[in-house]
Design an enzyme around this catalytic site. Structure first.
Site, PDB file in Angstrom:
ATOM      1  N   ASP A 250      20.209 -70.705 -32.680  1.00 15.08           N
ATOM      2  CA  ASP A 250      19.824 -69.504 -34.360  1.00 15.08           C
ATOM      3  C   ASP A 250      21.358 -69.453 -34.949  1.00 15.08           C
ATOM      4  OD1 ASP A 250      17.722 -67.219 -34.795  1.00 15.08           O
ATOM      5  OD2 ASP A 250      19.914 -66.349 -34.878  1.00 15.08           O
ATOM      6  N   HIS A 335       2.417 -66.687 -14.390  1.00 14.93           N
ATOM      7  CA  HIS A 335       1.343 -67.501 -13.792  1.00 14.93           C
ATOM      8  C   HIS A 335       1.637 -69.015 -13.325  1.00 14.93           C
ATOM      9  CE1 HIS A 335      -3.432 -69.092 -13.531  1.00 14.93           C
ATOM     10  NE2 HIS A 335      -2.414 -69.946 -13.712  1.00 14.93           N
ATOM     11  N   GLU A 336       1.935 -68.903 -14.706  1.00 13.44           N
ATOM     12  CA  GLU A 336       2.759 -70.364 -15.139  1.00 13.44           C
ATOM     13  C   GLU A 336       3.595 -70.830 -14.232  1.00 13.44           C
ATOM     14  OE1 GLU A 336       1.107 -72.754 -16.193  1.00 13.44           O
ATOM     15  OE2 GLU A 336      -0.402 -71.657 -17.515  1.00 13.44           O
ATOM     16  N   HIS A 339       2.512 -71.252 -10.011  1.00 15.22           N
ATOM     17  CA  HIS A 339       2.225 -73.181  -9.757  1.00 15.22           C
ATOM     18  C   HIS A 339       3.407 -73.666  -8.706  1.00 15.22           C
ATOM     19  CE1 HIS A 339      -1.999 -72.820 -10.631  1.00 15.22           C
ATOM     20  NE2 HIS A 339      -1.805 -72.350 -12.362  1.00 15.22           N
ATOM     21  N   TYR A 350      -4.582 -79.417  -5.946  1.00 13.13           N
ATOM     22  CA  TYR A 350      -5.309 -78.631  -7.333  1.00 13.13           C
ATOM     23  C   TYR A 350      -7.156 -79.436  -6.998  1.00 13.13           C
ATOM     24  CZ  TYR A 350      -4.849 -76.001 -11.664  1.00 13.13           C
ATOM     25  OH  TYR A 350      -4.894 -75.325 -12.564  1.00 13.13           O
ATOM     26  N   GLU A 359      -4.725 -71.228  -7.573  1.00 10.25           N
ATOM     27  CA  GLU A 359      -5.366 -70.848  -9.087  1.00 10.25           C
ATOM     28  C   GLU A 359      -5.513 -68.767  -8.908  1.00 10.25           C
ATOM     29  OE1 GLU A 359      -5.495 -69.630 -12.797  1.00 10.25           O
ATOM     30  OE2 GLU A 359      -4.611 -72.334 -12.387  1.00 10.25           O
ATOM     31  N   ASP A 378      -2.320 -53.971 -15.737  1.00 15.19           N
ATOM     32  CA  ASP A 378      -3.993 -53.550 -15.422  1.00 15.19           C
ATOM     33  C   ASP A 378      -4.078 -55.159 -14.919  1.00 15.19           C
ATOM     34  OD1 ASP A 378      -3.859 -56.090 -17.068  1.00 15.19           O
ATOM     35  OD2 ASP A 378      -4.231 -55.249 -18.616  1.00 15.19           O
ATOM     36  N   TYR A 386      -4.504 -62.522 -25.065  1.00 12.88           N
ATOM     37  CA  TYR A 386      -5.969 -63.652 -25.668  1.00 12.88           C
ATOM     38  C   TYR A 386      -6.908 -62.546 -26.947  1.00 12.88           C
ATOM     39  CZ  TYR A 386     -11.362 -64.853 -24.043  1.00 12.88           C
ATOM     40  OH  TYR A 386     -11.948 -65.230 -24.090  1.00 12.88           O
ATOM     41  N   ASP A 419     -14.072 -78.564 -14.059  1.00 16.52           N
ATOM     42  CA  ASP A 419     -13.147 -77.670 -13.292  1.00 16.52           C
ATOM     43  C   ASP A 419     -12.066 -77.830 -11.950  1.00 16.52           C
ATOM     44  OD1 ASP A 419     -11.291 -75.366 -13.586  1.00 16.52           O
ATOM     45  OD2 ASP A 419     -12.313 -74.420 -12.807  1.00 16.52           O
ATOM     46  N   HIS A 424     -10.838 -72.361 -11.866  1.00 15.56           N
ATOM     47  CA  HIS A 424     -10.437 -71.550 -12.479  1.00 15.56           C
ATOM     48  C   HIS A 424     -11.624 -70.426 -12.139  1.00 15.56           C
ATOM     49  CE1 HIS A 424      -8.180 -74.225 -14.459  1.00 15.56           C
ATOM     50  NE2 HIS A 424      -7.037 -73.140 -14.608  1.00 15.56           N
TER      51      HIS A 424
END
Ligand SMILES: [Zn+2]
Length: 509
Positions: A250, A335-336, A339, A350, A359, A378, A386, A419, A424
């Site tokens: 930047d 979350h990522e 992992h 997994y 997960e 929450d 989302y 899945d 999940h």
């Protein structure tokens, strides 16, 4: 965080591994006091189960934690891990025995490593380049009454419609595929610039003003924070799929355009997640050795997903309907990153129940991070990014998994093959147990006294670090979580009682 567009959904058919037995946790005073090294004490205790090599030995507040890998003639046995906790007097206090029974090992190795890799490439069917070339490791694969030697082959593909990291287990005698699953991981590390640290300002995805560390080099300010671990770096994929893209540059250290927002959020949320793990658990990045945290934003076009590929977090922009910029949510970023921590600790495979635990732990600690940072807390996952047009919904709910079609009790678990065996989906059962432990509540006639979000997080973090193993199932998870609560708060503490009840409530025994 892979649900809406998921490489695992594309996977389709899954071969359920025939692993014999699940981890068993025993605690008490299991051995007499000893002057021997902790690794020797644990090896001695399990010697009837075969040979073992030490993979980890560390001290914590309860004692010395030793992790062993089961081997046959030096070759690792898939999923064969033993964990022991030894106290100051040299007594074994807790052991998790996930040693596999290796029956009638078929000793034929006809395939070379090279042939296994060639066969893997054919099976994966990817025509272009691999981000990380497939690598093969010879292992012993326990398979009911007939164990075999197999190659565990893994490669990473990023420049494709759907990025993936397939692991195949190929019989070293017959070439047959014994098992496979998809989990993104290890890609190459990246380098930053040399310069001076400044404080930048900008507007994030949610419209909040933020400050963050940048590095000035030449005439640009780069999104590089050199003040934490080995650094926090944010890259721009410029809506292409080449990774990592270029280090975000930047001109004036003020990132206030719409295009800048995804980068500001990624950089700030990576910083917050790093600080959360450091301040709460004393963990220095995912490898606990300060590994650089790399994030890439503007990955592909309208990409409705985020993933961890082993060295970086990668975020799509979303299509603006189902998702907005995925780096916008702290719980998604945490979350990522969780992992990655799981890969470096429990190593939960997994697929099936171990995959659902993998997960769930990411959802749980992502939520604890959100609580700890104190903004927008929450029990929803991904609510900030989302369906930007719809208020009050998320990708999953820990308080009420059923509201999103996920099971909230073991009797309702998904047993199909999609899945990766419902990683999940069945995570909902564990998420509900963690919610009940943290928040309290009644479920299926069982009432659980809440212990608070932070205490719940401490208990799960310990379970992940110490007692969970690559093939832990839900029952092993219960044992791991209850033991962790006992370790941290006492054998008859309210926390230990609630931990057990939280699993009663979801039907896990
Ligand atoms: Zn995930």
């Amino acid at each position: 965080m892979k649900k809406v567009v998921s490489t695992s959904l594309i996977a389709g058919v899954l071969l359920v591994p025939q692993l014999v037995g699940a981890a068993e946790l025993k605690s008490g005073t299991l051995t007499k006091p000893s002057e021997s090294a902790p690794t020797t004490i644990v090896k001695e205790y399990v010697k009837s189960k075969g040979e073992f090599k030490t993979i980890e030995s560390k001290s914590d507040k309860v004692g010395k934690v030793v992790k062993l890998q089961q081997t046959v003639d030096g070759v690792p046995v898939f999923g064969g891990v033993v964990v022991g906790v030894v106290d100051e007097a040299g007594q074994l206090k807790t052991v998790v025995d996930d040693a596999k029974s290796v029956k009638n090992l078929h000793k034929s190795i006809k395939l070379t490593e090279k042939k296994a890799i060639a066969s893997y490439k054919k099976l994966v069917g990817h025509k272009g380049a691999y981000e990380l070339e497939p690598e093969a490791e010879l292992i012993v694969y326990p398979k009911g009454d007939k164990s075999v030697y197999a190659y565990q082959v893994t490669g990473t593909i990023l420049e494709a419609e759907e990025p993936s990291r397939w692991t195949y287990f190929i019989d070293a005698g017959t070439g047959e595929v014994l098992n496979k699953f998809d989990q993104l991981a290890h890609a190459r590390p990246t380098n930053g610039v040399t310069g001076t640290t400044y404080t930048g300002t900008g507007i994030d995805v949610l419209g909040y003003s933020q400050t963050f560390k940048t590095t000035k080099s030449g005439s640009y300010y780069y999104l590089q924070d050199s003040t934490r671990g080995k650094g926090i770096y944010t890259y721009d994929a410029k809506n292409r799929t080449t990774l990592p893209g270029s280090l975000w540059a930047d001109v004036d250290n003020v990132l206030n355009t719409t295009y800048d927002r995804a980068a500001v959020s990624a950089h700030v949320n990576a910083t917050k997640t790093y600080d959360f793990y450091k301040n709460t658990y004393g963990r220095n990045s995912y490898d606990n050795a300060g590994a650089a945290l790399n994030s890439t934003v503007h990955y592909s076009r309208s990409y409705n997903n985020a993933f961890w590929d082993g060295s970086k977090m990668v975020y799509g922009d979303g299509d603006g309907q189902t998702f907005t910029y995925l780096s916008g949510a702290l719980d998604v970023v945490a979350h990522e990153l969780t992992h990655a921590i799981t890969e470096y600790t429990a190593g939960l495979i997994y697929q099936n129940e171990s995959g659902a635990i993998n997960e769930a732990v990411s959802d749980i600690l992502g939520t604890v991070a959100e609580y700890s940072v104190g903004t927008n807390f929450d029990w929803l996952v991904g609510e900030d990014i989302y369906t930007p047009g719809v208020a009050g919904d998320g990708l999953r709910s820990m308080a009420n998994p059923a509201a999103y079609g996920d099971p909230d009790h073991y009797s309702k678990r998904y047993t199909g093959t999609q899945d990766n065996g419902g990683v999940h989906i069945n995570s909902g059962i564990v998420n509900k147990a963690a919610y009940l432990l943290g928040n309290g509540g009644s479920h299926y006639g069982v009432s659980v006294q809440g212990v608070g979000v932070m205490a719940m997080g401490d208990i799960y973090y310990r379970a992940l670090n110490v007692y969970l193993t690559p093939t832990s199932n839900f029952s092993s998870l219960r044992q791991a979580v209850v033991q962790s609560a006992k370790d941290l708060y006492g054998a008859t503490s309210p926390q230990a009682v609630s931990a057990a009840k939280s699993f009663d409530a979801v039907g896990i025994y």
